[in-house]
Design a protein around this motif. Sequence first.
Motif, PDB file in Angstrom:
ATOM      1  N   ARG A 150       1.053  -1.152  -0.062  1.00 28.93           N
ATOM      2  CA  ARG A 150       0.089   0.033   0.053  1.00 28.93           C
ATOM      3  C   ARG A 150       0.816   1.309  -0.119  1.00 28.93           C
ATOM      4  O   ARG A 150       1.603   1.596   0.827  1.00 28.93           O
ATOM      5  CB  ARG A 150      -0.824  -0.061   1.355  1.00 28.93           C
ATOM      6  CG  ARG A 150      -1.834   0.918   1.120  1.00 28.93           C
ATOM      7  CD  ARG A 150      -2.774   0.752   2.559  1.00 28.93           C
ATOM      8  NE  ARG A 150      -4.075   1.633   2.713  1.00 28.93           N
ATOM      9  CZ  ARG A 150      -3.790   2.765   3.534  1.00 28.93           C
ATOM     10  NH1 ARG A 150      -2.721   3.021   4.291  1.00 28.93           N
ATOM     11  NH2 ARG A 150      -4.829   3.517   3.510  1.00 28.93           N
TER      12      ARG A 150
ATOM     13  N   LYS B 118      -9.017   3.496  -5.042  1.00 24.88           N
ATOM     14  CA  LYS B 118      -8.553   2.787  -3.941  1.00 24.88           C
ATOM     15  C   LYS B 118      -8.953   1.220  -3.909  1.00 24.88           C
ATOM     16  O   LYS B 118      -8.191   0.384  -3.859  1.00 24.88           O
ATOM     17  CB  LYS B 118      -8.776   3.346  -2.641  1.00 24.88           C
ATOM     18  CG  LYS B 118      -8.047   4.707  -2.348  1.00 24.88           C
ATOM     19  CD  LYS B 118      -8.493   5.100  -0.914  1.00 24.88           C
ATOM     20  CE  LYS B 118      -7.753   6.772  -0.658  1.00 24.88           C
ATOM     21  NZ  LYS B 118      -7.814   7.707  -1.762  1.00 24.88           N
TER      22      LYS B 118
ATOM     23  N   ASN C 220      -1.518   7.023   0.072  1.00 20.10           N
ATOM     24  CA  ASN C 220      -2.817   6.350  -0.294  1.00 20.10           C
ATOM     25  C   ASN C 220      -3.799   7.461  -0.253  1.00 20.10           C
ATOM     26  O   ASN C 220      -4.735   7.537  -0.927  1.00 20.10           O
ATOM     27  CB  ASN C 220      -2.847   5.100   0.326  1.00 20.10           C
ATOM     28  CG  ASN C 220      -3.951   4.380  -0.402  1.00 20.10           C
ATOM     29  OD1 ASN C 220      -3.839   3.939  -1.397  1.00 20.10           O
ATOM     30  ND2 ASN C 220      -4.936   4.046   0.754  1.00 20.10           N
TER      31      ASN C 220
END
Length: 497
Positions: free
Chosen positions: A337, A347, A341
């Motif tokens: 990840r 996402k 982010n």
Amino acid sequence: MKFSIFASCICLCLFTACSSTFNPKQTYSVQQIQEDFNLMQRALLESHPGIYRYSSPDTIQWIFNKTAQQLTHPMTEREFRRTVNPIFSYIRCGHTDIYPSKQYTKYIKKNKPKEFPLSVFWADNQLRITQNRTKDSTLAVGGEITRMDGRPIEKIMKEMWDLIPSDGYNQSFKISVANTNFGSFYRYLYGNNSTFTVTVKDSLGKSRNLKISFTAPPKPTKKNVPKPVGAPKPNTVPSTTPIPRPKVPKVDKRRTLNISTRDSSVAILDINTFRDGGHRKFYRKSFRTLKQKNIQHLVIDLRANGGGRSDASVNLMSYLLDSTFVVYDTIDAVRGRPSFNRYYGSKLLRFAARNFWSKKISSDRIRNRSTAKKIRVNKKYGFKGKVYLLTNGGSFSAAAIFPSIIQEYNPRAVVIGRETGGGQYGCNAFISPYLTLPNTKAKVRIPMYKIVLNLPGYDKGRGVMPNIPVAYTFQDVVKMKDLDIEKVYELTKSPDK
């Protein structure tokens, strides 16, 4: 001529003005633009799967350092984008670029900028006028533009190309985009002046200076709405901006199959995009028709096709190859990840790609499960005749992957035209989310996967090179000649066809 339905979109990201709801003249502090730049740099270095594919780490670090040194005064969003834009040319990935913020895009849609009053075409190191929309009737088509506002045209073109990222060392894509959107890029480079001085040299070699103004776009009427015609301009390319694309007119077919009226043994499959769905049904119906009519020569027109869905291009391949084939050698991404982010879009899609569509191959890499996948050919309606693929600088992404595989594995296929805008050995794509910078809100597209095609040899950093190159002059463009299709008919009539 087949105009790209996306060409007008790229113009929207290149202008400035003022508004009550959004002011594009708003400036951001040095701290704010440096924060945005640092986040952009961190994200690209951390997650871009092919950032060193064509440029060394030292080169990439050099362009980051050079750009950082220019962020020393407050800037508008456009000025910030303009300053950092050259970085993406050094990354050499056509799927990686910086785009306007959502607010900026909305503003431009409501306040459409004036249009550049000339159509131009760059060839043989000359910029020639192909259409004059000014009130000056003495400005003849064919005139060579040598300077604008005192700047040599060679310098202007080079600075434009520095703003346009492409796969590897490819130049055909850059030239195509600059030709199609010359006025927009000129204003993006040098400011929002409504009038400028252009130096034009005529056919006798005599130069003169003229004042030219951007003009308001004409209001659409039944009389001035252009009718679609068959062949694309050699310099037509799709936009790579994230701006929503305009609705396609009902008269504009994204895919068409037509039997030639000049030669009943020839069919023309015109594919404007691989982006939309419905391709499987269309291809099945089309190749059934080809078999029923005993077509011997199939033209597949990929000019100005900006790519789209990989499955659409692979499905088309299955009708043109003779045995089971593999398209992708590797499709790899950075594992884990990303640390940025919260600013990175798509996402859910990225989560699915990391955890369900890919497998871990090392501590820091994952591999998409489509890698080395064997694809079966369509035995029932597979085409066994001659195949002619028409390409140009606007053939990008999936529209470059397709001719690359067909050229290598179909001995009956020949590529005609210009080098594709997309890379011959693959690109960085599959999923390309946008990073929204926190202050300017400009968007940075960062592809998730590095794609390497199943081809012999090595990646030279170029597009698919045509077996039969075809060059256009400005006279050909003005007269709307389709030299590519004429070359096809020439080949079909040759004794060894």
